[in-house]
Every structure is written in structure tokens, then in C-alpha cells.
Scaffold this motif. Structure first.
Motif, PDB file in Angstrom:
ATOM      1  N   GLY A 109      16.004  15.470  -7.278  1.00  0.00           N
ATOM      2  CA  GLY A 109      14.144  15.260  -6.226  1.00  0.00           C
ATOM      3  C   GLY A 109      13.802  13.490  -6.165  1.00  0.00           C
ATOM      4  O   GLY A 109      13.296  13.719  -5.190  1.00  0.00           O
ATOM      5  N   MET A 110      14.353  13.018  -7.302  1.00  0.00           N
ATOM      6  CA  MET A 110      14.015  11.690  -7.204  1.00  0.00           C
ATOM      7  C   MET A 110      14.700  10.894  -5.364  1.00  0.00           C
ATOM      8  O   MET A 110      14.587   9.754  -4.824  1.00  0.00           O
ATOM      9  N   LEU A 111      16.296  10.764  -5.827  1.00  0.00           N
ATOM     10  CA  LEU A 111      16.700  10.628  -4.140  1.00  0.00           C
ATOM     11  C   LEU A 111      16.694  11.429  -3.354  1.00  0.00           C
ATOM     12  O   LEU A 111      16.426  10.670  -2.081  1.00  0.00           O
ATOM     13  N   GLU A 112      15.942  12.525  -2.917  1.00  0.00           N
ATOM     14  CA  GLU A 112      15.246  13.032  -1.833  1.00  0.00           C
ATOM     15  C   GLU A 112      13.461  12.063  -1.744  1.00  0.00           C
ATOM     16  O   GLU A 112      14.024  11.956  -0.324  1.00  0.00           O
ATOM     17  N   GLU A 113      12.937  11.698  -3.039  1.00  0.00           N
ATOM     18  CA  GLU A 113      11.727  10.882  -2.175  1.00  0.00           C
ATOM     19  C   GLU A 113      12.637   9.820  -1.883  1.00  0.00           C
ATOM     20  O   GLU A 113      11.628   8.915  -1.084  1.00  0.00           O
ATOM     21  N   TYR A 114      13.534   8.871  -2.801  1.00  0.00           N
ATOM     22  CA  TYR A 114      14.004   7.734  -2.095  1.00  0.00           C
ATOM     23  C   TYR A 114      14.908   8.068  -0.756  1.00  0.00           C
ATOM     24  O   TYR A 114      13.932   6.978   0.217  1.00  0.00           O
ATOM     25  N   ALA A 115      15.175   8.488  -0.323  1.00  0.00           N
ATOM     26  CA  ALA A 115      15.539   9.105   1.506  1.00  0.00           C
ATOM     27  C   ALA A 115      14.417   9.395   2.032  1.00  0.00           C
ATOM     28  O   ALA A 115      14.578   8.961   2.995  1.00  0.00           O
ATOM     29  N   ALA A 116      13.225   9.622   1.194  1.00  0.00           N
ATOM     30  CA  ALA A 116      12.714   9.845   2.341  1.00  0.00           C
ATOM     31  C   ALA A 116      11.460   8.609   2.715  1.00  0.00           C
ATOM     32  O   ALA A 116      10.954   8.254   3.935  1.00  0.00           O
ATOM     33  N   ILE A 117      11.061   7.507   1.686  1.00  0.00           N
ATOM     34  CA  ILE A 117      11.194   6.402   1.954  1.00  0.00           C
ATOM     35  C   ILE A 117      11.962   5.516   3.132  1.00  0.00           C
ATOM     36  O   ILE A 117      11.101   5.005   4.522  1.00  0.00           O
ATOM     37  N   SER A 118      13.820   5.935   3.219  1.00  0.00           N
ATOM     38  CA  SER A 118      13.878   5.092   4.236  1.00  0.00           C
ATOM     39  C   SER A 118      13.518   5.545   5.800  1.00  0.00           C
ATOM     40  O   SER A 118      13.768   4.639   6.326  1.00  0.00           O
ATOM     41  N   ALA A 119      13.768   7.218   5.432  1.00  0.00           N
ATOM     42  CA  ALA A 119      13.640   7.155   6.978  1.00  0.00           C
ATOM     43  C   ALA A 119      12.131   7.446   7.596  1.00  0.00           C
ATOM     44  O   ALA A 119      11.787   7.395   8.923  1.00  0.00           O
ATOM     45  N   ARG A 120      10.869   7.345   6.785  1.00  0.00           N
ATOM     46  CA  ARG A 120       9.309   6.334   7.309  1.00  0.00           C
ATOM     47  C   ARG A 120       9.653   5.126   7.817  1.00  0.00           C
ATOM     48  O   ARG A 120       8.751   4.682   8.980  1.00  0.00           O
ATOM     49  N   PHE A 121      10.844   4.048   7.616  1.00  0.00           N
ATOM     50  CA  PHE A 121      10.947   3.460   8.282  1.00  0.00           C
ATOM     51  C   PHE A 121      11.637   3.334   9.089  1.00  0.00           C
ATOM     52  O   PHE A 121      11.404   2.057   9.884  1.00  0.00           O
ATOM     53  N   THR A 122      12.053   3.949   9.821  1.00  0.00           N
ATOM     54  CA  THR A 122      12.621   4.295  11.195  1.00  0.00           C
ATOM     55  C   THR A 122      11.575   4.758  12.255  1.00  0.00           C
ATOM     56  O   THR A 122      10.672   5.173  12.055  1.00  0.00           O
ATOM     57  N   GLY A 123      12.547   4.622  14.139  1.00  0.00           N
ATOM     58  CA  GLY A 123      11.531   4.798  14.703  1.00  0.00           C
ATOM     59  C   GLY A 123      10.573   4.048  15.077  1.00  0.00           C
ATOM     60  O   GLY A 123      10.510   4.245  16.521  1.00  0.00           O
TER      61      GLY A 123
END
Length: 481
Positions: free
Chosen positions: A403-417
Motif C-alpha cells: 500500500g505504501m509503495l503504491e502511494e509513493y509510485a503515485a507520487i512519482s507518476a504525478r510528476f510526469t506529463g
């Protein structure tokens, strides 16, 4: 990544299926339910299954005319052809034929249009059902995981292109017949053998749909065995599945992750400048990736075959987290004039929290933002941002840190685009791969040695994904300029 809550039909009770007076009864029925939508399917097994042997599997996606809930119409074309004694003997295999519900579609494409649509972020519910049926079959039957083949006709031809584009690492080869696909995503098909069939007189699905994606593949240097049939209308499957069709070719193919990684690296090399300087910035996964056979080493070799003047900068250090990268990005990346950066960080920020040494979520977010600003500052690099992959290879949600890893992955993904930045969503790609290739739910051994660090297969997998993300970043940079 698709979450698949499955309601499964009856399990297969037999390992050898005997002939009956009705040929279709050779196909054992089953069903799965995903997102409340039930997908029926039939499975044909080899006539004889020898103990200790594993057999190829063909996933067949039918056309629009065979939709329904009778679990029989989908056997009309290709599946029925595979029931002949000659073919049963020549091609001992499993054949999985899911049936799309009456009002459903494998894809959202407009079949009659001469233009494609971008690959949707998620498959349709019927396609999710076909995926679930495939995953279930792999978990229950003696399948050779290096010989899973994909084919389909008309609506299923579109489905074949889309499923192969989503999961090119799943299949040994794909044969789309009178369909079409998203040429914008064609690079993802690198390393996947393709045999494409279409009649040039097709009035239902314009031949332009196959021509467009095949032309893009050719432009990218990706091989595709294209058969455009003169004077043939909307029944190219007669030739494709006939005596001189794709079957011999299909069964000769084997999944080859090493080849895919190398070809993806060469695809990247053709998209960058001759003097490009590519930095791989991260932790021990990237540090080990620079060793012989590691993902950085695989890409370095591939790039230098095409662009011998280009440079690869290995900048991974064991145990590092986002705060550590902030302390050394000037020395290890900017001072070396890196023009492209593959940023793969976040595992230790989560993993080390078990001993009280992780990175709090707010610090991870702000640190990552600052790191990207520094890397991309005036005259700086273009970044491909990777999400942290896995801490344990078991089913998603079963690990204590998932669950924690998924939260951190979502943070990383939000910095793209924005701007020139591209996303390499390794967490999603790892989980998608493991859904098919880890039916036993092992904690390690599929893509990693210990649930985190990459084994040979994992390095090949990450090399291909990193190459595609870096290529996308380079393409964005070119358009911004």
C-alpha cells in the motif's frame, strides 16, 4: 494496472479430453466475472498431455458476429479449423476462445473508420474478461510460458493489436487478421513477432487500418510479416488460418525477452543524438544494472551498436533514497553534462521505513520535485521518471509495504506529463507481468532475486521498458524544441 476480482466457473477436471460425437464438446466450457461482467470461454486441450510436458497456448479473439452468451458462436472460424485430426496432430496445444458479450467489444475502436484512436488507459470489460480467462488458464494448465500466441479476426484483430500493445512481454507472437491498431503506440511492439493479414477489398474494416500500423512499424525498423491479399474482402481469415497461412510461422516463435530488450535499446539509439549522454540515476538496482547483463549494461551495448559516440553514465548507489540523490545529482549527472536521465528511485524510501529509516511521504514528494527541477533546469536534461517497482513479487496487496509503495509510485507518476518528462510506470508493468508469470504467487524468482533486486529476466524487462520511456522523453524534447 487492472484489478481483477474474479468469480470463476467450474475448474477443469480432466487432463485428457476424449472425442465426442459433437466436435464442439472437445472445448471445455468455463467463465470468469470481472467488474460484474461475465465472460464465457471454451478451452481445447491437446489430445494427449504427457506428464512433465508443457504445451503452447493460443488465445483467440473472435469477431463481432460471434458475440453472445451461448459459449459456442466463438468457435465458428479458427477454433473449428483447429479440430481437424491433421491439425490436432501437427499443433498439439491449448486453445482458449473467450466470448465477448452481446453488446460488448474487445476494444473501443470504430471498425469502419480509416483512422485509429489512441490506446485507452484501460481495456474494456470484455477484454478484461479475456485477460482473466488467460491468467486462469495459465495457472491451471500445463502451459509453455514461452509459447503463448495471440490471434484474432475483425473485432478480434483490433483486440489482438491492442492486447499485444498492452502486454508485449506476455506473448511469443501475434497474428492480427483484418483489424487495426494504434500506430502511435507501435514502438511497444518492438521485439514481438507479428504476422498481419488483411484483404485489400475489405469493405467492413478498411485495409488502411492495417497499412497504417504496419507502415509505422516499418518506419521504426520493427519487423512485421504483412500479407495484403489482392481482391479479398472481409474474410482474410480464410487465408490466414489456411494451409499456407500463419500457423507454421506462429508455432515456430518463442518468447525472447533478451532480444526484445536489445531491439528496444536499438530503437532508443535511433531516436537520440549521436553525442547523447544518458544517465541512469538511482539506487542499488541501478548500481547492479551497470554490471554485465544488467539493464544499464544491456542498453549501453545496444546504444553503442547504433550510436558509438553516445555515452552512458551509470549513477546508481546502493541504499540511496531521494535525499541522497539531492546530495549528489550535481556531481553524478549535471557535471557530466547528461542530456537524458532515467530516474529510478523510491524503493528504499519505502523499504527502509521498516527500520525507521525511510523517507516520509511529504519529504519524498518535495525532494523529488526539487530533484527534477535541478535536473531539468536551464540547459538541463530531459527525464524519464520510473515508478518504484516492487518489494516482493507476490500478488498485489499481499505484501506489508504494498500500500505504501503504491502511494509513493503515485507520487512519482504525478510528476510526469508536463514539459519533456516521460513516465516509465515500472510498478504497473511489474504487476501486470507477474499476474501472468507468477501464478504460484512466489515472493521472488520471477523478475527479482530477492523481491527487489533484478535477476536476468528482470534486467531484460527493465531494459526494454527504460528504453521505450527514454525514447518517449527524447521525442517530447524534440517537439518542445
Amino acid at each position: 494496472m487492472i484489478r481483477l476480482p474474479l468469480s470463476l466457473g467450474l475448474p477443469f477436471a480432466a487432463t485428457v479430453f476424449m472425442s465426442t460425437s459433437c466436435a464442439e464438446e472437445e472445448f471445455v466450457p468455463g467463465h470468469v466475472t470481472v467488474h460484474g461482467v461475465t465472460t464465457h470461454y471454451r478451452l481445447l486441450a491437446p489430445e494427449t498431455i504427457e506428464e512433465g510436458q508443457r504445451y503452447p497456448l493460443i488465445l483467440f479473439l473472435h469477431g463481432a458476429g460471434e458475440r453472445g452468451s451461448d459459449n459456442e458462436l466463438q468457435l465458428k472460424h479458427f477454433p473449428s479449423k483447429m479440430l481437424t485430426p491433421e491439425r490436432r496432430a501437427a499443433f498439439p496445444c491449448f486453445l482458449l476462445a473467450p466470448q465477448c458479450p452481446e453488446e460488448g467489444r474487445w476494444t473501443t475502436d470504430n471498425w469502419g473508420s480509416k483512422s485509429s484512436q489512441p490506446l485507452p488507459s484501460e481495456p474494456t470489460d470484455p477484454m478484461a474478461g479475456a485477460i482473466a480467462a488467460l491468467i486462469r488458464t495459465v495457472g491451471e494448465q500445463a502451459i509453455d510460458m514461452d509459447r503463448i500466441y495471440l490471434t484474432g479476426l475483425s473485432m478480434g484483430g483490433y483486440g489482438t493489436f491492442e492486447l499485444a500493445t498492452r502486454y508485449p512481454d506476455w506473448f511469443a507472437a501475434a497474428a492480427p487478421v483484418c483489424g487495426g491498431g494504434d500506430e502511435r503506440s507501435a514502438a511497444r511492439l518492438v521485439g514481438l513477432p507479428l504476422s498481419v493479414w488483411h484483404g485489400d477489398a475489405d469493405q467492413a474494416v478498411p485495409v488502411e487500418n492495417s497499412r497504417q500500423i504496419v507502415a509505422e512499424l516499418k518506419e521504426l525498423g520493427i519487423e512485421a510479416d504483412y500479407h495484403e491479399l489482392p481482391g479479398v474482402g472481409h474474410d482474410a481469415w480464410t487465408a490466414a488460418y489456411g494451409a499456407d497461412g500463419c500457423l507454421d510461422w506462429l508455432f515456430a516463435q518463442r518468447r525472447d525477452p533478451a532480444r526484445r530488450a536489445a531491439l528496444a535499446g536499438e530503437l532508443l539509439a535511433r531516436a537520440i543524438a549521436p553525442d547523447e549522454r544518458i544517465a541512469f540515476l538511482g539506487d542499488s538496482i541501478t548500481e547492479q544494472g551497470a554490471d554485465a547483463g544488467g539493464y544499464v549494461d544491456i542498453l549501453r551495448s545496444a546504444i553503442q551498436r547504433v550510436q558509438p559516440e553516445a555515452s552512458v553514465i551509470a549513477a546508481g548507489i546502493s541504499g540511496h533514497k531521494v535525499p541522497d540523490l539531492l546530495r549528489r545529482e550535481e556531481r553524478d549527472v549535471r557535471a557530466k553534462d547528461a542530456s537524458l536521465v532515467f530516474l529510478y528511485i523510491g524503493i528504499n524510501d519505502v523499504w527502509h521505513s521498516e527500520r525507521g529509516e525511510g523517507t516520509p511521504k511529504d519529504a519524498f514528494r518535495s525532494g523529488l520535485e526539487e530533484l527534477l527541477q535541478r535536473l531539468e533546469g536551464p540547459g538541463g536534461a530531459t527525464v524519464a521518471m520510473a515508478t518504484p517497482s516492487v518489494i516482493g513479487e507476490g500478488p498485489a496487496g499481499t505484501g506489508s509495504l504494498d500500500g505504501m509503495l503504491e502511494e509513493y509510485a503515485a507520487i512519482s507518476a504525478r510528476f510526469t506529463g508536463p514539459k519533456r518528462r516521460a513516465l516509465c510506470d515500472l510498478q504497473v508493468r511489474f504487476r501486470d507481468h507477474l499476474r501472468l508469470f507468477n501464478p504460484e504467487g512466489k515472493k521472488s524468482g520471477v523478475l527479482t532475486t530477492d523481491g527487489v533486486h533484478l535477476n536476468e529476466a528482470g534486467n531484460q524487462f527493465v531494459a526494454a521498458e527504460a528504453a521505450l520511456a527514454l525514447r518517449a522523453a527524447a521525442a517530447r524534447r524534440a517537439t518542445v524544441r
